[in-house]
Every structure is written in C-alpha cells, then in structure tokens.
Design an enzyme around this catalytic site. Structure first.
Site, PDB file in Angstrom:
ATOM      1  N   PHE A 112       0.848  -1.185   0.000  1.00  0.00           N
ATOM      2  CA  PHE A 112       0.000   0.000   0.000  1.00  0.00           C
ATOM      3  C   PHE A 112       0.883   1.235   0.000  1.00  0.00           C
ATOM      4  CE2 PHE A 112      -4.533   0.632   1.680  1.00  0.00           C
ATOM      5  CZ  PHE A 112      -5.055  -0.391   0.918  1.00  0.00           C
ATOM      6  N   ALA A 113       0.633   2.192  -0.877  1.00  0.00           N
ATOM      7  CA  ALA A 113       1.391   3.448  -0.843  1.00  0.00           C
ATOM      8  C   ALA A 113       0.403   4.597  -1.011  1.00  0.00           C
ATOM      9  CB  ALA A 113       2.445   3.469  -1.931  1.00  0.00           C
ATOM     10  N   VAL A 114      -0.219   4.975   0.086  1.00  0.00           N
ATOM     11  CA  VAL A 114      -1.306   5.951   0.049  1.00  0.00           C
ATOM     12  C   VAL A 114      -0.830   7.287   0.626  1.00  0.00           C
ATOM     13  CG1 VAL A 114      -3.550   6.450   1.118  1.00  0.00           C
ATOM     14  CG2 VAL A 114      -3.134   4.218   0.076  1.00  0.00           C
ATOM     15  N   ASP A 202       5.030  -3.597   4.383  1.00  0.00           N
ATOM     16  CA  ASP A 202       4.942  -2.141   4.529  1.00  0.00           C
ATOM     17  C   ASP A 202       5.740  -1.524   3.397  1.00  0.00           C
ATOM     18  OD1 ASP A 202       3.502  -2.146   6.858  1.00  0.00           O
ATOM     19  OD2 ASP A 202       4.976  -0.994   8.011  1.00  0.00           O
ATOM     20  N   ASP A 204       7.279   1.507   3.706  1.00  0.00           N
ATOM     21  CA  ASP A 204       8.361   2.360   4.232  1.00  0.00           C
ATOM     22  C   ASP A 204       9.569   1.500   4.627  1.00  0.00           C
ATOM     23  OD1 ASP A 204       6.959   1.164   6.297  1.00  0.00           O
ATOM     24  OD2 ASP A 204       7.216   2.836   7.685  1.00  0.00           O
ATOM     25  N   GLU A 294      -2.135  -4.918  13.270  1.00  0.00           N
ATOM     26  CA  GLU A 294      -1.062  -5.763  13.817  1.00  0.00           C
ATOM     27  C   GLU A 294      -1.555  -6.559  15.034  1.00  0.00           C
ATOM     28  OE1 GLU A 294       3.299  -4.608  13.788  1.00  0.00           O
ATOM     29  OE2 GLU A 294       2.811  -4.297  15.910  1.00  0.00           O
ATOM     30  N   ASP A 317      15.593  -2.522  11.951  1.00  0.00           N
ATOM     31  CA  ASP A 317      15.713  -1.079  11.965  1.00  0.00           C
ATOM     32  C   ASP A 317      17.066  -0.778  12.587  1.00  0.00           C
ATOM     33  OD1 ASP A 317      15.617   1.634  12.663  1.00  0.00           O
ATOM     34  OD2 ASP A 317      13.427   1.577  12.696  1.00  0.00           O
TER      35      ASP A 317
HETATM   36  C1  4GW Z   1       0.878   8.548  10.583  1.00  0.00           C
HETATM   37  O1  4GW Z   1       0.696   9.669  10.363  1.00  0.00           O
HETATM   38  C2  4GW Z   1       0.728   7.524   9.561  1.00  0.00           C
HETATM   39  S1  4GW Z   1       0.394   7.739   7.944  1.00  0.00           S
HETATM   40  C3  4GW Z   1       0.852   6.219   9.812  1.00  0.00           C
HETATM   41  C4  4GW Z   1       0.695   5.384   8.689  1.00  0.00           C
HETATM   42  C5  4GW Z   1       0.419   6.080   7.570  1.00  0.00           C
HETATM   43  C6  4GW Z   1       0.253   5.517   6.247  1.00  0.00           C
HETATM   44  C7  4GW Z   1       0.477   4.168   6.074  1.00  0.00           C
HETATM   45  C8  4GW Z   1      -0.068   6.307   5.097  1.00  0.00           C
HETATM   46  O2  4GW Z   1      -0.297   7.518   5.162  1.00  0.00           O
HETATM   47  N1  4GW Z   1      -0.095   5.703   3.871  1.00  0.00           N
HETATM   48  C9  4GW Z   1       0.145   4.373   3.714  1.00  0.00           C
HETATM   49  O3  4GW Z   1       0.146   3.881   2.575  1.00  0.00           O
HETATM   50  N2  4GW Z   1       0.398   3.599   4.828  1.00  0.00           N
HETATM   51  C10 4GW Z   1       0.607   2.148   4.629  1.00  0.00           C
HETATM   52  O4  4GW Z   1       0.464   1.450   5.858  1.00  0.00           O
HETATM   53  C11 4GW Z   1       2.045   1.907   4.168  1.00  0.00           C
HETATM   54  O5  4GW Z   1       2.113   0.737   3.384  1.00  0.00           O
HETATM   55  C12 4GW Z   1       2.752   1.706   5.496  1.00  0.00           C
HETATM   56  O6  4GW Z   1       4.008   1.091   5.352  1.00  0.00           O
HETATM   57  C13 4GW Z   1       1.715   0.887   6.232  1.00  0.00           C
HETATM   58  C14 4GW Z   1       1.855   0.882   7.758  1.00  0.00           C
HETATM   59  O7  4GW Z   1       2.094   2.161   8.269  1.00  0.00           O
HETATM   60  P1  4GW Z   1       3.498   2.534   8.921  1.00  0.00           P
HETATM   61  O8  4GW Z   1       4.557   2.026   8.012  1.00  0.00           O
HETATM   62  O9  4GW Z   1       3.564   3.989   9.216  1.00  0.00           O
HETATM   63  O10 4GW Z   1       3.474   1.695  10.242  1.00  0.00           O
HETATM   64  P2  4GW Z   1       4.725   1.404  11.209  1.00  0.00           P
HETATM   65  O11 4GW Z   1       4.967   2.650  11.985  1.00  0.00           O
HETATM   66  O12 4GW Z   1       4.261   0.262  12.046  1.00  0.00           O
HETATM   67  O13 4GW Z   1       5.901   1.069  10.336  1.00  0.00           O
HETATM   68 MN    MN Z   2       6.193   0.724   8.371  1.00  0.00          MN
END
Ligand code: 4GW
Ligand code: MN
Length: 351
Positions: A112-114, A202, A204, A294, A317
């Site tokens: 997902f890349a939103v 993910d 990122d 999760e 990380d």
């Molecule tokens: C906080 O402001 C946000 S934005 C947290 C997640 C966001 C987000 C996540 C987004 O704006 N757009 C999006 O495509 N995602 C998708 O969800 C993306 O694939 C991301 O890698 C995944 C999970 O979010 P994350 O990577 O921020 O989660 P963590 O912190 O657990 O890596």
């Molecule tokens: Mn992530």
C-alpha cells in the site's frame, strides 16, 4: 642369570632410536593414532554435514551473544518453534535446493502506498528488483490513491507490476487497517489463479540483502525486531477483553510485526478475513485495537500458528539494540522525516 647393565642400556637406546625414527618418518600416523579426537579430513565432509556445522555455529554464536547481553529467554533465537515450525535464520537452509523446489511458483508482493507514503514506493520497488525473489516469477500488487505519481521501476523479465487505485482513508489508522479488507478481496478474486504465494509488506522499507523462496510457506510471519528477546508477558498484544484482538496473558509465543508476512493465497484469504472481521467488530463497539491490524494479526497467529517463522533478519531497523545477534539485515525500515511523514508509532495523524 640377570642381563648385564650394559645390555639393558643398549636395548633401551635402540628402542628410543627406533621410536624417534618412526615418529620422524610417519608423523601423521602417530598423530592420528594417539590423538583423542579423530578429525575427518576436510575434503570428505559432505554438504549435509557442512550445513549442519553452519547451523551449529550460528546457534552457538547467538547463544554466546545472549550470554553477553544477559538475556534470559532464548526461544526466538532457536531455529525451531515449540510447534516445530522452522525459524529462518541465515545458514539454516540450502538456497539452491529451495530455488529448484519453487522454480515454477509465482510470488505476489502486496503493498500500500497511500497519501504521503507514495514517496517510499520508488526505493521499495527498486530494492525489491535487486533482492526480492530474484530469478523467480514476481507480481507486484501496488495499491495507491496517487496512480499518476507512480514511477514505474525498471523491471527484470518475468516480473509484472499490477497497479490499483484505492481510496485514501482520512485517518492513518484506517489506511493501515484498510489493507486487510483489500487483501480479502484480492485473495478471493484474481490471485486465486495468478499467484501461488503472497507476501505482504509495509512500503516504508527497503530490501538490503537476499530475500528469496526460503520465506515461502503456508502461513509465514516475522518476529518483531523490537521484541525478539522479550518475554511474552511484555508483548504489546491487545489486552482488553472487549476487543476482538484480545489475547490473555499466558497465551502467545512471539510478537509478530505486520510489516512483513505471507503465505499461500488461501491462507492469506483466511487470515485477512479473520483480521477484517475483528476490525469491523471492534468498530461496531467503537473501539480500536492498540496496534490496529497488527493486533488482529497477532491474535490470529496465536491461535493459527505460522508454519514458518522469519527471524528479525527479515525486518530490521538500524536504531534497534542487539543487532549483533542478527547478522544479516535483509529488510530495513526507512528512517522517516518525522516532520513530513510521521511514523504511526508516534500516534499522530497526517493527511
Ligand atoms: C501517521 O501519520 C501515519 S500515515 C501512519 C501510517 C500512515 C500511512 C500508512 C499512510 O499515510 N499511507 C500508507 O500507505 N500507509 C501504509 O500502511 C504503508 O504501506 C505503510 O508502510 C503501512 C503501515 O504504516 P506505517 O509504516 O507507518 O506503520 P509502522 O509505523 O508500524 O511502520
Ligand atoms: Mn512501516
């Protein structure tokens, strides 16, 4: 009659000269005859033995590392779970053999890349071309609200990118959780015929070392790199009984990270359906699990054990402690510019 003293001394001298002579002539024979440990000649060690030795060595190194860092629990550093699923660490498999086994399989990579996370897509795909399932048939499934902004990567033959538009939820928590609903539809539909295994990631993140067919299996999850030395009582499972993601203290083996998991299409269908139902049921009660999807993923995997577990080599990380225990860092979190794109662990919204 007793032999004369000269005769005894003479015989002894002859004997000593004889033994010294043998030692000089045949040192290897003497070494092997009297050595306590009969070592095999390196040339005759088979590949199988070599792999076993490598596993043993890796294991010892990790054990040593644990001793040094004074950590009590070692379960996540073993190469087998208590229910006998392999835990994949470097050196525990023969990649050539596995490549032959999986040579006809097609592997999907779902991402997902939103909104602002579109910026991570380019580096993610570029690194996947370099390290992810190289030499195998790959289909990327990219979901975004910014189709026009996607920069098509240079792709190897037998790799395809499927681009799909998805609505951008306002709350980031919903963006992240939406993935389960999309996965349910995808695995019930076209993936049934187009793909054998699906890997969900993910965006990122970047691949930084080989990630290949050793990760494929019916139901596969990755140990969260921040929890691999922690006790189950400290896992951040959802602990409120009202939530559908609730896991009581005493249950659970590992804390899995939702940034990398996979399985067969049928299994991912079951997993995503269960998680999606949990999310919807929580929403009806106006609650949200502590770590969104999760938490639901962990709940599902506690009661439907993975058939294969990936070590933290598969999500790392660079900021994390105990990196010395994880020699290969294959899939790395991208350090976010916290002003522009906030990490969800910061619990702050962005649009
Ligand atoms: C906080 O402001 C946000 S934005 C947290 C997640 C966001 C987000 C996540 C987004 O704006 N757009 C999006 O495509 N995602 C998708 O969800 C993306 O694939 C991301 O890698 C995944 C999970 O979010 P994350 O990577 O921020 O989660 P963590 O912190 O657990 O890596
Ligand atoms: Mn992530």
């Amino acid at each position: 009659m007793l032999p004369s003293r000269h005769l005894v001394i003479g015989t002894l001298i002859v004997l000593v000269v004889f033994i010294v002579g043998i030692c000089v002539q045949y040192p290897k024979l003497i070494y092997e005859t009297f050595s306590l440990k009969h070592e095999q000649h390196p040339e005759i060690i088979s590949t199988h033995e070599l792999i076993e030795k490598t596993i043993e060595l890796n294991y010892c190194q990790r054990q040593l590392g644990i001793k040094r860092s004074n950590v009590g629990r070692t379960a996540a550093l073993q190469i087998l779970t208590p229910w006998l699923a392999p835990i994949i660490w470097d050196g525990t498999y023969d990649i050539d053999l596995l490549n032959t086994q999986y040579k006809d399989k097609t592997i999907g990579l779902f991402v997902f890349a939103v909104k602002k996370y579109i910026r991570f897509l380019g580096p993610f795909l570029k690194s996947a071309e370099r390290y992810f399932m190289v030499g195998h048939k790959v289909r990327y499934y990219v979901f975004t609200d910014k189709v026009a902004e996607v920069k098509w990567p240079k792709m190897a033959e037998n790799r395809i990118l499927v681009l799909r538009e998805v609505t951008a939820d306002q709350r980031w928590q919903d963006v992240s959780m939406r993935r389960m609903q999309v996965l349910t539809n995808l695995t019930r539909g076209e993936l049934q015929t187009d793909v054998d295994y699906l890997v969900c990631a993910d965006v990122d993140m970047v691949f930084a070392d080989h990630v290949g067919v050793e990760i494929l299996g019916e139901r596969v999850a990755t140990i969260h790199p921040g929890y691999f030395l922690k006790q189950p009582l400290s896992f951040s499972y959802e602990r409120r009984p009202i939530s559908n993601a609730y896991i009581p203290y005493g249950d659970g083996d590992f804390y899995y990270m939702a940034a990398f998991y996979g399985g067969t299409v049928d299994e991912i269908y079951k997993l995503s359906t269960a998680c999606q139902e949990g999310i919807v049921s929580d929403k009806k009660k106006d609650i949200e699990a502590v770590w969104q999807e999760e938490s639901h993923l962990n709940k599902y995997l506690v009661y439907n054990k993975p058939t294969k577990v990936l070590s933290p080599e598969y999500i790392w990380d660079t900021d994390l402690p105990n990196g010395n225990l994880v020699q290969k860092k294959r899939f790395l979190a991208v350090h976010k510019n916290h002003e522009e794109v906030r990490n969800r662990r910061d619990l702050t919204d962005i649009n």
